[in-house]
Design a protein around this motif. Structure first.
Motif, PDB file in Angstrom:
ATOM      1  N   LYS A 109      53.584  52.746  37.149  1.00 29.52           N
ATOM      2  CA  LYS A 109      54.043  52.055  35.937  1.00 29.52           C
ATOM      3  C   LYS A 109      54.747  50.739  36.274  1.00 29.52           C
ATOM      4  CE  LYS A 109      55.329  51.235  31.678  1.00 29.52           C
ATOM      5  NZ  LYS A 109      56.400  52.034  31.038  1.00 29.52           N
ATOM      6  N   ILE A 110      55.633  50.733  37.262  1.00 29.87           N
ATOM      7  CA  ILE A 110      56.432  49.514  37.473  1.00 29.87           C
ATOM      8  C   ILE A 110      56.242  48.871  38.857  1.00 29.87           C
ATOM      9  CG2 ILE A 110      58.169  50.349  35.837  1.00 29.87           C
ATOM     10  CD1 ILE A 110      60.059  50.798  38.204  1.00 29.87           C
ATOM     11  N   GLY A 111      55.444  49.507  39.741  1.00 32.48           N
ATOM     12  CA  GLY A 111      55.102  48.840  40.994  1.00 32.48           C
ATOM     13  C   GLY A 111      54.302  47.575  40.689  1.00 32.48           C
ATOM     14  N   GLN A 112      54.415  46.590  41.551  1.00 29.81           N
ATOM     15  CA  GLN A 112      53.848  45.280  41.230  1.00 29.81           C
ATOM     16  C   GLN A 112      52.798  44.843  42.243  1.00 29.81           C
ATOM     17  OE1 GLN A 112      56.853  42.299  40.450  1.00 29.81           O
ATOM     18  NE2 GLN A 112      58.232  43.797  39.528  1.00 29.81           N
ATOM     19  N   VAL A 113      51.655  44.362  41.714  1.00 28.91           N
ATOM     20  CA  VAL A 113      50.583  43.809  42.533  1.00 28.91           C
ATOM     21  C   VAL A 113      49.943  42.661  41.761  1.00 28.91           C
ATOM     22  CG1 VAL A 113      48.786  45.369  41.661  1.00 28.91           C
ATOM     23  CG2 VAL A 113      48.589  44.413  43.965  1.00 28.91           C
ATOM     24  N   GLN A 114      49.568  41.606  42.463  1.00 28.98           N
ATOM     25  CA  GLN A 114      48.962  40.455  41.807  1.00 28.98           C
ATOM     26  C   GLN A 114      47.557  40.789  41.318  1.00 28.98           C
ATOM     27  OE1 GLN A 114      49.166  36.896  44.229  1.00 28.98           O
ATOM     28  NE2 GLN A 114      51.318  37.223  44.758  1.00 28.98           N
ATOM     29  N   GLU A 115      47.125  40.081  40.266  1.00 25.70           N
ATOM     30  CA  GLU A 115      45.823  40.366  39.661  1.00 25.70           C
ATOM     31  C   GLU A 115      44.656  39.861  40.509  1.00 25.70           C
ATOM     32  OE1 GLU A 115      45.543  39.022  35.666  1.00 25.70           O
ATOM     33  OE2 GLU A 115      47.223  40.230  34.945  1.00 25.70           O
ATOM     34  N   GLU A 116      44.845  38.755  41.246  1.00 29.44           N
ATOM     35  CA  GLU A 116      43.735  38.169  41.994  1.00 29.44           C
ATOM     36  C   GLU A 116      43.199  39.135  43.039  1.00 29.44           C
ATOM     37  OE1 GLU A 116      42.626  34.139  44.587  1.00 29.44           O
ATOM     38  OE2 GLU A 116      44.695  34.533  43.992  1.00 29.44           O
ATOM     39  N   VAL A 117      41.869  39.224  43.125  1.00 26.34           N
ATOM     40  CA  VAL A 117      41.209  40.081  44.099  1.00 26.34           C
ATOM     41  C   VAL A 117      40.447  39.199  45.088  1.00 26.34           C
ATOM     42  CG1 VAL A 117      39.490  41.892  44.464  1.00 26.34           C
ATOM     43  CG2 VAL A 117      40.979  41.973  42.454  1.00 26.34           C
ATOM     44  N   PHE A 118      40.674  39.412  46.367  1.00 21.63           N
ATOM     45  CA  PHE A 118      39.954  38.697  47.423  1.00 21.63           C
ATOM     46  C   PHE A 118      38.809  39.588  47.893  1.00 21.63           C
ATOM     47  CE2 PHE A 118      44.122  36.896  47.253  1.00 21.63           C
ATOM     48  CZ  PHE A 118      43.982  35.559  47.600  1.00 21.63           C
ATOM     49  N   SER A 119      37.574  39.131  47.678  1.00 22.36           N
ATOM     50  CA  SER A 119      36.386  39.907  48.047  1.00 22.36           C
ATOM     51  C   SER A 119      35.749  39.341  49.304  1.00 22.36           C
ATOM     52  CB  SER A 119      35.364  39.892  46.902  1.00 22.36           C
ATOM     53  OG  SER A 119      35.915  40.454  45.721  1.00 22.36           O
ATOM     54  N   PRO A 120      35.091  40.181  50.113  1.00 20.32           N
ATOM     55  CA  PRO A 120      34.435  39.687  51.325  1.00 20.32           C
ATOM     56  C   PRO A 120      33.405  38.600  51.006  1.00 20.32           C
ATOM     57  CG  PRO A 120      34.525  42.090  51.322  1.00 20.32           C
ATOM     58  CD  PRO A 120      34.967  41.650  49.959  1.00 20.32           C
ATOM     59  N   ASN A 121      33.407  37.546  51.804  1.00 19.55           N
ATOM     60  CA  ASN A 121      32.454  36.445  51.656  1.00 19.55           C
ATOM     61  C   ASN A 121      31.221  36.773  52.487  1.00 19.55           C
ATOM     62  OD1 ASN A 121      30.980  34.079  51.738  1.00 19.55           O
ATOM     63  ND2 ASN A 121      32.740  32.753  52.091  1.00 19.55           N
ATOM     64  N   PRO A 122      30.058  36.997  51.851  1.00 17.19           N
ATOM     65  CA  PRO A 122      28.856  37.395  52.607  1.00 17.19           C
ATOM     66  C   PRO A 122      28.404  36.348  53.617  1.00 17.19           C
ATOM     67  CG  PRO A 122      28.329  36.907  50.304  1.00 17.19           C
ATOM     68  CD  PRO A 122      29.811  36.948  50.410  1.00 17.19           C
ATOM     69  N   ASP A 123      28.809  35.080  53.447  1.00 19.55           N
ATOM     70  CA  ASP A 123      28.455  34.044  54.423  1.00 19.55           C
ATOM     71  C   ASP A 123      29.190  34.238  55.749  1.00 19.55           C
ATOM     72  OD1 ASP A 123      26.773  32.810  52.613  1.00 19.55           O
ATOM     73  OD2 ASP A 123      28.313  31.421  51.888  1.00 19.55           O
ATOM     74  N   ASN A 124      30.254  35.026  55.721  1.00 20.67           N
ATOM     75  CA  ASN A 124      31.066  35.213  56.923  1.00 20.67           C
ATOM     76  C   ASN A 124      30.964  36.608  57.536  1.00 20.67           C
ATOM     77  OD1 ASN A 124      32.103  32.594  56.791  1.00 20.67           O
ATOM     78  ND2 ASN A 124      33.825  33.204  55.498  1.00 20.67           N
ATOM     79  N   THR A 125      30.645  37.597  56.740  1.00 17.53           N
ATOM     80  CA  THR A 125      30.773  38.981  57.211  1.00 17.53           C
ATOM     81  C   THR A 125      29.847  39.300  58.384  1.00 17.53           C
ATOM     82  OG1 THR A 125      29.266  39.667  55.437  1.00 17.53           O
ATOM     83  CG2 THR A 125      31.626  39.909  55.032  1.00 17.53           C
ATOM     84  N   ASP A 126      28.611  38.797  58.377  1.00 21.43           N
ATOM     85  CA  ASP A 126      27.690  39.105  59.479  1.00 21.43           C
ATOM     86  C   ASP A 126      28.185  38.526  60.799  1.00 21.43           C
ATOM     87  OD1 ASP A 126      26.059  40.495  57.782  1.00 21.43           O
ATOM     88  OD2 ASP A 126      24.555  38.920  57.571  1.00 21.43           O
ATOM     89  N   VAL A 127      28.671  37.274  60.750  1.00 18.17           N
ATOM     90  CA  VAL A 127      29.187  36.649  61.970  1.00 18.17           C
ATOM     91  C   VAL A 127      30.406  37.412  62.463  1.00 18.17           C
ATOM     92  CG1 VAL A 127      30.176  34.552  62.971  1.00 18.17           C
ATOM     93  CG2 VAL A 127      28.293  34.388  61.329  1.00 18.17           C
TER      94      VAL A 127
END
Length: 555
Positions: A502-520
């Protein structure tokens, strides 16, 4: 009238009090007290010198900080004492204190003022390496069932090695101590006048298990015959689970704090662990990573499994009803700071000063547009040894791939990437043991300030990441446990998990894996693992040989 809780966050250099609205989570007031004695690493107050690796504190700083910060947050508002319905505490750990039956620390007695072993041994006190190796050896020889649940290796940062160190080097301190305990439990004892032990501290740092208790007397006797009855003589007190009430403010402490006697005090929790409820994590699936000078990785799960390098597995140790796992990395922000302080050219520092930004910000700016693998660098994040999974503090950092065209910002990026590779290795240890890691929450000042780092973590770990919403996540988590200590009739909440969500805090923005980088990064991670195994598991012990030569030449 409103309803509020106070969270007390005891860190390495200071204590913070946070006053929180129990229904909205609003952080109403905060106060910080810097410890006058700080961390004593070179000498104790008398001037007596300490050996390398020592880290001591004076417990008087804890008491003064408690009183002043609580009085300050109350003075900043018009809130009445009766509106404070609970208090929670988090503390660094394993931070060990030796005291008399009346709670007096031994270092405050005249006969022990000159004895370093009588002072508080801070979590990062590494004087007990030899004792940790001995405990590890004996536990393995005896087939102690709890050892696999601590990653299969004992750390010198934990409680029992520090106690054994005191016994072996200052037996008079051991004999004089009526209690040897976590500072976390001592400060709550001071607040409530009731001696208890937190399942969090006992479980993660003193080998306590919910179903079998501490190791038996024969184990402690094997460590040293003088320790045979250590638990009943020095540790015996009721164990309280996280989310439970430890006691109530006693009259003398309430008077000093300006609060009401009888105010509920929650069971204490380790400081990093308090960030889980502070960031709204009350159920399994999300890994919490506190990214600071070092990093602490924590998970809730319904599954109990021994995982290599995990620093502890405790039922009800982080949130009620779940097994709480803890892993970690010894050097994260510390080696970013080392690089900036020692390796970045003056021209960069000058540009940062002219522009009014930090060198960290300047380096991050210069990395805009960089693609994964572009620098050609690879690093090992072992600049302060390895916690998880190797539990070996006699290893060192490594940066490879440099040439005459390598830029400072590229080295800086390689260090960030190294910490992310180390985190991915920890995640894979969990997943291979059947503990699901669906997403990550990063907390601490570094991810808030450096979103590039967060994106690198997302790309390397291949997990969605959110950032904690409070700069005081541990203090907020402690306050949440203070709320949980009060009656549901007063708070309207049934348990700590409900309060956290209920009162714990987390920012709304989500950082998702960038497929251009994950293979490397997948390919680079395989190279990281090759180096990890070669230098960390006996393929080549050159790091340890170099450490030995360095220490010999210093002498």
């Amino acid at each position: 009238m409103g309803k509020y809780a106070i969270g007390l966050d005891y860190g390495t250099l200071s204590v913070r009090a946070l006053l929180v609205d129990i229904h909205t989570g609003e952080e109403v007031a905060t106060s910080i007290y810097e410890y006058p004695h700080g961390v004593m690493e070179e000498h104790i107050p008398s001037g007596k010198k300490l050996a390398p690796g020592w880290a001591l504190q004076d417990p008087q700083d804890y008491l003064e900080g408690l009183i002043l910060t609580v009085r300050n947050v109350m003075a900043q508002t018009k809130i009445l004492p009766e509106e404070v319905i609970g208090i929670g505490v988090d503390f660094t750990s394993s931070t060990v204190i030796s005291v008399k039956k009346d709670k007096t620390p031994l270092c405050h007695l005249e006969e022990f003022r000159e004895e370093p072993h009588a002072y508080v041994k801070l979590w990062k006190h590494h004087g007990a390496e030899e004792e940790a190796l001995l405990i590890d050896k004996i536990a393995k020889e005896r087939g102690e069932s709890w050892l696999p649940l601590y990653g299969g290796k004992v750390s010198s940062e934990w409680m029992i090695p520090k106690v054994l160190e005191t016994l072996r080097h200052a037996p008079e301190v051991y004999e004089a101590a009526d209690r040897m305990m976590e500072a976390l439990d001592w400060i709550i004892w001071e607040m409530t006048d009731v001696e208890t032990r937190s399942a969090c501290g006992a479980g993660y740092k003193a080998f306590y298990r919910h179903d079998s208790g501490y190791p038996d007397n024969e184990f402690f006797k094997a460590l040293d015959p003088r320790m045979e009855h250590f638990i009943e003589e020095k540790m015996d007190a009721p164990i309280k689970s996280i989310g439970e009430k430890a006691g109530h403010l006693c009259e003398s402490m309430a008077r000093q704090l300006g609060l009401l006697p009888g105010t509920p005090v929650g069971t204490g929790i380790i400081d990093a662990h308090a960030s889980l409820p502070g960031c709204g994590i009350g159920k399994p699936g999300e890994m919490m990573i506190i990214v600071g000078t070092s990093s602490c990785h924590m998970m809730l799960s319904e599954t109990e499994a021994g995982i290599a390098g995990v620093g502890g597995l405790v039922k009800d140790g982080i949130m009620p009803g779940y097994f709480g796992y803890e892993a970690g990395q010894c050097c994260v922000g510390d080696h970013f700071a080392w690089f900036v302080d020692n390796c970045v050219p003056e021209s960069y520092h000058q540009e940062a000063r002219v522009r009014g930004i930090s060198v960290h910000q300047l380096l991050t700016e210069r990395l805009k547009g960089y693609r994964a693998g572009q620098s050609g660098l690879l690093a090992l994040d072992w600049f302060n040894g390895v916690r998880s999974p190797l539990m070996d503090f006699n290893l060192n950092g490594l940066i490879m791939g440099m040439n005459l065209l390598t830029k400072p910002e590229e080295i800086y990026l390689s260090l960030i990437e190294a910490t992310a590779y180390g985190t991915r290795m920890i995640i894979e240890q969990f997943e291979n043991a059947g503990v699901e890691v669906n997403s990550l929450v990063l907390s601490g000042g570094i991810p808030v300030k450096n979103h590039m780092l967060v994106q690198v973590y997302a790309d390397i770990c291949k997990k969605e990441i959110r950032i904690g919403g409070s700069s005081q996540a541990s203090a907020l988590g402690a306050a949440i446990l203070g709320i949980a200590a009060a009656s549901p009739k007063i708070t309207g909440y049934q348990n700590a998990s409900e309060i956290a969500e209920k009162i714990g805090q987390v920012q709304e923005e989500v950082f998702s894996p960038n497929p251009d980088n994950t293979d490397v990064y997948d390919a680079l991670y395989e190279e990281y693992k090759t180096l990890h195994h070669y230098f960390g598991t006996g393929g080549n012990d050159v790091m340890k040989r170099l450490n030995k030569i360095r220490e010999e030449r210093k002498g």
